[in-house]
Design a protein around this motif. Structure first.
Motif, PDB file in Angstrom:
ATOM      1  N   ALA A   1     -63.215  -0.354  -4.907  1.00  0.00           N
ATOM      2  CA  ALA A   1     -63.705   0.889  -5.717  1.00  0.00           C
ATOM      3  C   ALA A   1     -63.013   1.027  -7.205  1.00  0.00           C
ATOM      4  N   ILE A   2     -61.737   0.567  -7.023  1.00  0.00           N
ATOM      5  CA  ILE A   2     -60.746   0.825  -8.078  1.00  0.00           C
ATOM      6  C   ILE A   2     -60.022  -0.470  -8.510  1.00  0.00           C
ATOM      7  N   ALA A   3     -59.645  -0.365  -9.768  1.00  0.00           N
ATOM      8  CA  ALA A   3     -58.769  -1.378 -10.273  1.00  0.00           C
ATOM      9  C   ALA A   3     -57.444  -0.964 -10.766  1.00  0.00           C
ATOM     10  N   MET A   4     -56.361  -1.366 -10.332  1.00  0.00           N
ATOM     11  CA  MET A   4     -55.218  -0.740 -10.646  1.00  0.00           C
ATOM     12  C   MET A   4     -54.577  -1.583 -12.170  1.00  0.00           C
ATOM     13  N   VAL A   5     -54.304  -0.634 -13.023  1.00  0.00           N
ATOM     14  CA  VAL A   5     -53.670  -1.126 -14.224  1.00  0.00           C
ATOM     15  C   VAL A   5     -52.272  -0.752 -14.330  1.00  0.00           C
ATOM     16  N   PRO A   6     -51.418  -2.114 -14.214  1.00  0.00           N
ATOM     17  CA  PRO A   6     -49.986  -1.577 -14.257  1.00  0.00           C
ATOM     18  C   PRO A   6     -49.594  -1.166 -15.806  1.00  0.00           C
ATOM     19  N   LEU A   7     -48.479  -0.649 -15.648  1.00  0.00           N
ATOM     20  CA  LEU A   7     -47.862  -0.070 -17.049  1.00  0.00           C
ATOM     21  C   LEU A   7     -46.712  -0.462 -17.373  1.00  0.00           C
ATOM     22  N   SER A   8     -46.490  -1.887 -16.889  1.00  0.00           N
ATOM     23  CA  SER A   8     -45.076  -2.390 -17.220  1.00  0.00           C
ATOM     24  C   SER A   8     -44.707  -2.665 -18.551  1.00  0.00           C
ATOM     25  N   ASP A   9     -45.846  -2.531 -19.714  1.00  0.00           N
ATOM     26  CA  ASP A   9     -45.643  -2.660 -20.929  1.00  0.00           C
ATOM     27  C   ASP A   9     -45.831  -1.416 -21.609  1.00  0.00           C
ATOM     28  N   ASP A  10     -45.942  -0.391 -20.960  1.00  0.00           N
ATOM     29  CA  ASP A  10     -46.541   0.900 -21.390  1.00  0.00           C
ATOM     30  C   ASP A  10     -44.988   1.672 -21.760  1.00  0.00           C
ATOM     31  N   GLU A  11     -45.122   2.140 -23.098  1.00  0.00           N
ATOM     32  CA  GLU A  11     -44.225   2.970 -23.787  1.00  0.00           C
ATOM     33  C   GLU A  11     -43.695   4.157 -22.909  1.00  0.00           C
ATOM     34  N   ARG A  12     -44.600   4.705 -21.938  1.00  0.00           N
ATOM     35  CA  ARG A  12     -44.338   5.847 -21.362  1.00  0.00           C
ATOM     36  C   ARG A  12     -43.385   5.710 -20.215  1.00  0.00           C
ATOM     37  N   LEU A  13     -43.662   4.609 -19.531  1.00  0.00           N
ATOM     38  CA  LEU A  13     -42.857   4.001 -18.450  1.00  0.00           C
ATOM     39  C   LEU A  13     -41.526   3.479 -18.976  1.00  0.00           C
ATOM     40  N   ARG A  14     -41.269   2.864 -19.766  1.00  0.00           N
ATOM     41  CA  ARG A  14     -40.021   2.562 -20.611  1.00  0.00           C
ATOM     42  C   ARG A  14     -39.254   3.781 -20.945  1.00  0.00           C
ATOM     43  N   ALA A  15     -40.041   4.603 -21.776  1.00  0.00           N
ATOM     44  CA  ALA A  15     -39.357   5.771 -22.178  1.00  0.00           C
ATOM     45  C   ALA A  15     -38.609   6.592 -20.890  1.00  0.00           C
ATOM     46  N   ALA A  16     -39.735   6.759 -19.820  1.00  0.00           N
ATOM     47  CA  ALA A  16     -38.949   7.639 -18.745  1.00  0.00           C
ATOM     48  C   ALA A  16     -37.918   7.073 -18.064  1.00  0.00           C
ATOM     49  N   THR A  17     -37.994   5.616 -18.123  1.00  0.00           N
ATOM     50  CA  THR A  17     -36.886   5.014 -17.369  1.00  0.00           C
ATOM     51  C   THR A  17     -35.531   5.207 -18.169  1.00  0.00           C
ATOM     52  N   ASP A  18     -35.672   4.540 -19.482  1.00  0.00           N
ATOM     53  CA  ASP A  18     -34.570   4.831 -20.573  1.00  0.00           C
ATOM     54  C   ASP A  18     -33.789   6.310 -20.269  1.00  0.00           C
ATOM     55  N   GLU A  19     -34.647   7.301 -20.246  1.00  0.00           N
ATOM     56  CA  GLU A  19     -34.472   8.813 -20.110  1.00  0.00           C
ATOM     57  C   GLU A  19     -33.659   9.132 -18.868  1.00  0.00           C
ATOM     58  N   LEU A  20     -33.993   8.378 -17.836  1.00  0.00           N
ATOM     59  CA  LEU A  20     -33.454   8.512 -16.384  1.00  0.00           C
ATOM     60  C   LEU A  20     -32.042   7.648 -16.622  1.00  0.00           C
ATOM     61  N   LEU A  21     -31.895   6.531 -17.117  1.00  0.00           N
ATOM     62  CA  LEU A  21     -30.537   5.851 -17.074  1.00  0.00           C
ATOM     63  C   LEU A  21     -29.688   6.560 -18.054  1.00  0.00           C
ATOM     64  N   GLY A  22     -30.042   7.453 -19.051  1.00  0.00           N
ATOM     65  CA  GLY A  22     -29.392   7.832 -19.836  1.00  0.00           C
ATOM     66  C   GLY A  22     -28.647   9.399 -19.253  1.00  0.00           C
ATOM     67  N   ASN A  23     -29.707  10.060 -18.479  1.00  0.00           N
ATOM     68  CA  ASN A  23     -29.357  11.132 -18.008  1.00  0.00           C
ATOM     69  C   ASN A  23     -29.865  11.209 -16.413  1.00  0.00           C
ATOM     70  N   PRO A  24     -28.977  10.705 -15.665  1.00  0.00           N
ATOM     71  CA  PRO A  24     -29.416  10.451 -14.410  1.00  0.00           C
ATOM     72  C   PRO A  24     -30.104  11.940 -13.837  1.00  0.00           C
ATOM     73  N   PRO A  25     -31.196  11.512 -12.795  1.00  0.00           N
ATOM     74  CA  PRO A  25     -31.692  12.786 -12.132  1.00  0.00           C
ATOM     75  C   PRO A  25     -30.946  13.400 -10.742  1.00  0.00           C
ATOM     76  N   ASP A  26     -31.038  14.449 -10.452  1.00  0.00           N
ATOM     77  CA  ASP A  26     -30.233  14.865  -9.473  1.00  0.00           C
ATOM     78  C   ASP A  26     -31.201  14.580  -8.138  1.00  0.00           C
ATOM     79  N   LEU A  27     -32.528  14.493  -8.311  1.00  0.00           N
ATOM     80  CA  LEU A  27     -33.405  14.138  -7.234  1.00  0.00           C
ATOM     81  C   LEU A  27     -34.695  13.192  -7.685  1.00  0.00           C
ATOM     82  N   LEU A  28     -34.918  12.210  -6.830  1.00  0.00           N
ATOM     83  CA  LEU A  28     -35.983  11.570  -7.007  1.00  0.00           C
ATOM     84  C   LEU A  28     -37.117  11.771  -5.873  1.00  0.00           C
ATOM     85  N   VAL A  29     -38.492  12.202  -6.464  1.00  0.00           N
ATOM     86  CA  VAL A  29     -39.527  12.201  -5.137  1.00  0.00           C
ATOM     87  C   VAL A  29     -40.459  10.850  -5.730  1.00  0.00           C
ATOM     88  N   ALA A  30     -40.404   9.816  -4.482  1.00  0.00           N
ATOM     89  CA  ALA A  30     -41.194   8.785  -4.495  1.00  0.00           C
ATOM     90  C   ALA A  30     -42.665   9.158  -3.768  1.00  0.00           C
TER      91      ALA A  30
END
Length: 375
Positions: free
Chosen positions: A41-70
């Motif tokens: 019923a759905i197709a999953m579109v990975p965002l491995s090349d998406d700028e938003r995911l890379r930007a969020a990752t870089d932001e967390l690496l530069g300023n670590p979170p106090d809490l992760l909700v997976a």
């Protein structure tokens, strides 16, 4: 001689909407005797090349979170795979592991533990409300919270209010958009499943993700079958969901679904195996066990294939088992005006069932199922 395994779903037709592990689910149900029609019923579109995911990752690496909700297992694994491709997976895990970690459910927990992270808590129900309740006593004011997003559209977000609730507790949110869900490029299979549900051509349908349930509802509306599909899912077709989060879009549409106690694929298959026959019990007719199915009938444990016309007549006769259905009503169901067509159709139904005594003639009145104990 070894006794043949029981097939409690013999004759039942089940639609599967899963995009992942559909083959495994099909095998589990077919082993139990079901006929399966499956389409993602759905197709999953990975965002491995998406700028938003890379930007969020870089932001967390530069300023670590106090809490992760997976929130999802597949999403968290996809995030790590993308990070691996960028060469920052180890740094990301070290960064996330230095703070608190909460998992929204067992699949997310499994992905976290496989990556070497340990959650401090996980709600039994996969409920965002429970996550917020768990954190309500904590001081999140000014704390950075990374939330791995689910990937559904805003309209069908299975975790409504999670981000807003965390912000209300004073948290600074870093959303992590790992993937998104879309309708398949080829809608042929999905349309076939939607039409089968809407017309009652299946006995049950299974959902293993909230986006899949949302996609079925959306596609039905696009095809002009929204009302018919909702009517079927609140009547003849039983919807089974792997867990309460998956059921969220159905709940919002006023459709009650059935969920297993454990949110696992095997538990879902066992639930269908046990629950569906109880909801559609056999009738004792003419000394035989008659099971009425969406696409046919089972007589004394033998699957009997019936024509669409025969199925229409059998369903009409079974609305009130043992009650007489007039020739006029049967003719109206057939959509014709030749009275002789009723006799011919009943004869075909009797032949299809393999035992003509199942359908009794009531002289000058019509026909009825010869329910045991009725006269």
């Amino acid at each position: 001689m070894t006794e043949a395994p029981a097939r409690p779903l013999l004759g039942f037709t089940v639609a599967i909407t899963a995009a992942r592990r559909a083959d495994e689910q099909t095998t589990l149900l077919e082993r139990r005797g079901a006929v399966v029609i499956a389409a993602a019923a759905i197709a999953m579109v990975p965002l491995s090349d998406d700028e938003r995911l890379r930007a969020a990752t870089d932001e967390l690496l530069g300023n670590p979170p106090d809490l992760l909700v997976a929130t999802t297992g597949i999403g968290f694994r996809g995030w790590l795979e993308a990070a691996e491709g960028w060469g920052v997976a180890e740094r990301l895990l070290a960064t996330l592991g230095a703070g608190r970690v909460i998992s929204r459910g067992p699949k997310a927990t499994g992905a976290l533990r496989a990556a070497g992270l340990r959650e401090e808590w996980s709600p039994p129900s996969e409920s965002s409300a429970e996550v917020l309740s768990h954190l309500s006593g904590a001081d999140l004011a000014g704390r950075r919270v990374a939330v791995q997003l689910h990937g559904a559209t805003d309209e069908w977000d299975p975790n409504p209010g999670l981000l807003e609730g965390l912000r209300a507790l004073g948290a600074e949110i870093v959303p992590v958009p790992v993937y998104r869900w879309e309708q398949p490029d080829d809608l042929t299979g999905l349309d076939r499943v939607v039409e089968a549900i809407a017309t009652g051509a299946v006995d049950a349908v299974t959902f293993t993700s909230a986006p899949a349930a949302a996609s079925v509802l959306e596609r039905a509306a696009e095809l002009g079958l929204g009302a018919a599909l909702r009517g079927a899912l609140t009547g003849a077709v039983v919807p089974y969901c792997v867990g309460p989060v998956t059921a969220t879009p159905l709940d919002r549409a006023g459709i009650a679904s059935v969920t297993p106690e454990r949110m696992r694929l095997g538990a879902l298959a066992r639930l269908v195996e046990q629950d569906l026959p109880e909801r559609r019990p056999d009738l004792a007719v003419a000394g035989r066990a008659l099971g009425i199915r969406a696409r046919g009938a089972v007589v004394d444990g033998v699957d009997r294939e019936l024509t669409p016309t025969s199925i229409v007549l059998l369903r009409l006769l079974a609305r009130e088992p043992g009650a007489v259905v007039s020739r006029d009503d049967l003719l109206a169901a057939l959509g014709g005006d030749d009275p002789h067509a009723v006799e011919a159709a009943v004869a075909r139904l009797r032949a299809g069932l393999g035992h003509k005594e199942i359908v009794a003639t009531v002289v000058k009145r019509g026909y009825r199922l010869a329910v045991d104990g009725e006269h």
